[in-house]
Design a protein around this motif. Sequence first.
Motif, PDB file in Angstrom:
ATOM      1  N   SER A 163      -0.216  29.546 -20.909  1.00  0.00           N
ATOM      2  CA  SER A 163      -0.519  30.229 -19.658  1.00  0.00           C
ATOM      3  C   SER A 163      -2.115  30.954 -19.709  1.00  0.00           C
ATOM      4  O   SER A 163      -2.494  31.102 -21.198  1.00  0.00           O
ATOM      5  CB  SER A 163       0.042  31.420 -18.984  1.00  0.00           C
ATOM      6  OG  SER A 163       0.037  32.622 -19.810  1.00  0.00           O
ATOM      7  N   ARG A 164      -2.524  31.230 -18.950  1.00  0.00           N
ATOM      8  CA  ARG A 164      -4.055  31.899 -18.969  1.00  0.00           C
ATOM      9  C   ARG A 164      -4.149  33.047 -19.662  1.00  0.00           C
ATOM     10  O   ARG A 164      -4.689  33.341 -20.455  1.00  0.00           O
ATOM     11  CB  ARG A 164      -4.913  31.880 -17.593  1.00  0.00           C
ATOM     12  CG  ARG A 164      -6.006  32.268 -17.644  1.00  0.00           C
ATOM     13  CD  ARG A 164      -6.729  32.325 -16.303  1.00  0.00           C
ATOM     14  NE  ARG A 164      -6.798  30.871 -15.636  1.00  0.00           N
ATOM     15  CZ  ARG A 164      -7.163  30.716 -14.641  1.00  0.00           C
ATOM     16  NH1 ARG A 164      -7.512  31.462 -13.709  1.00  0.00           N
ATOM     17  NH2 ARG A 164      -7.306  29.501 -14.251  1.00  0.00           N
ATOM     18  N   ASN A 165      -3.145  33.879 -19.311  1.00  0.00           N
ATOM     19  CA  ASN A 165      -3.087  35.180 -20.078  1.00  0.00           C
ATOM     20  C   ASN A 165      -2.625  35.173 -21.301  1.00  0.00           C
ATOM     21  O   ASN A 165      -3.063  35.911 -22.470  1.00  0.00           O
ATOM     22  CB  ASN A 165      -1.851  36.146 -19.298  1.00  0.00           C
ATOM     23  CG  ASN A 165      -2.338  36.648 -17.915  1.00  0.00           C
ATOM     24  OD1 ASN A 165      -3.584  36.827 -17.649  1.00  0.00           O
ATOM     25  ND2 ASN A 165      -1.245  36.910 -17.106  1.00  0.00           N
ATOM     26  N   ALA A 166      -1.728  34.214 -21.852  1.00  0.00           N
ATOM     27  CA  ALA A 166      -1.312  33.999 -23.225  1.00  0.00           C
ATOM     28  C   ALA A 166      -2.670  33.422 -23.912  1.00  0.00           C
ATOM     29  O   ALA A 166      -2.692  33.942 -25.088  1.00  0.00           O
ATOM     30  CB  ALA A 166      -0.162  32.942 -23.150  1.00  0.00           C
ATOM     31  N   GLY A 191      -2.347  29.619 -27.073  1.00  0.00           N
ATOM     32  CA  GLY A 191      -1.895  30.476 -26.066  1.00  0.00           C
ATOM     33  C   GLY A 191      -2.150  29.667 -24.690  1.00  0.00           C
ATOM     34  O   GLY A 191      -1.488  29.895 -23.666  1.00  0.00           O
ATOM     35  N   SER A 221      -5.818  34.543 -23.473  1.00  0.00           N
ATOM     36  CA  SER A 221      -6.668  35.640 -23.779  1.00  0.00           C
ATOM     37  C   SER A 221      -5.931  36.234 -24.887  1.00  0.00           C
ATOM     38  O   SER A 221      -6.605  36.774 -25.848  1.00  0.00           O
ATOM     39  CB  SER A 221      -6.580  36.392 -22.836  1.00  0.00           C
ATOM     40  OG  SER A 221      -7.408  37.846 -22.897  1.00  0.00           O
ATOM     41  N   THR A 222      -4.613  36.363 -24.828  1.00  0.00           N
ATOM     42  CA  THR A 222      -3.779  37.463 -26.024  1.00  0.00           C
ATOM     43  C   THR A 222      -4.017  36.627 -27.450  1.00  0.00           C
ATOM     44  O   THR A 222      -4.246  37.148 -28.328  1.00  0.00           O
ATOM     45  CB  THR A 222      -2.537  37.547 -25.668  1.00  0.00           C
ATOM     46  OG1 THR A 222      -2.271  38.408 -24.261  1.00  0.00           O
ATOM     47  CG2 THR A 222      -1.678  38.418 -26.541  1.00  0.00           C
TER      48      THR A 222
END
Length: 66
Positions: free
Chosen positions: A30-33, A26, A35-36
């Motif tokens: 990206s950074r959000n990906a 992830g 985390s997910t």
Amino acid sequence: MRGQLKVAMSRAKYAAMGAAVGAAVGGAISRNAASTGGGVGALVGAIVGEKRASAVELADKIKERT
């Protein structure tokens, strides 16, 4: 009691590895990906750890019968 501890340790080990792999994959996006991916990887790892520990216990029981 010992069997439950073995399953819990297996689940935790595979959850940690799954989270690391998921976060790495992830993180490439990206950074959000990241985390997910870490969360999803931990969930998948915990499921794999649970199944693997159960399979090992079953194999050990079958070995003891023979």
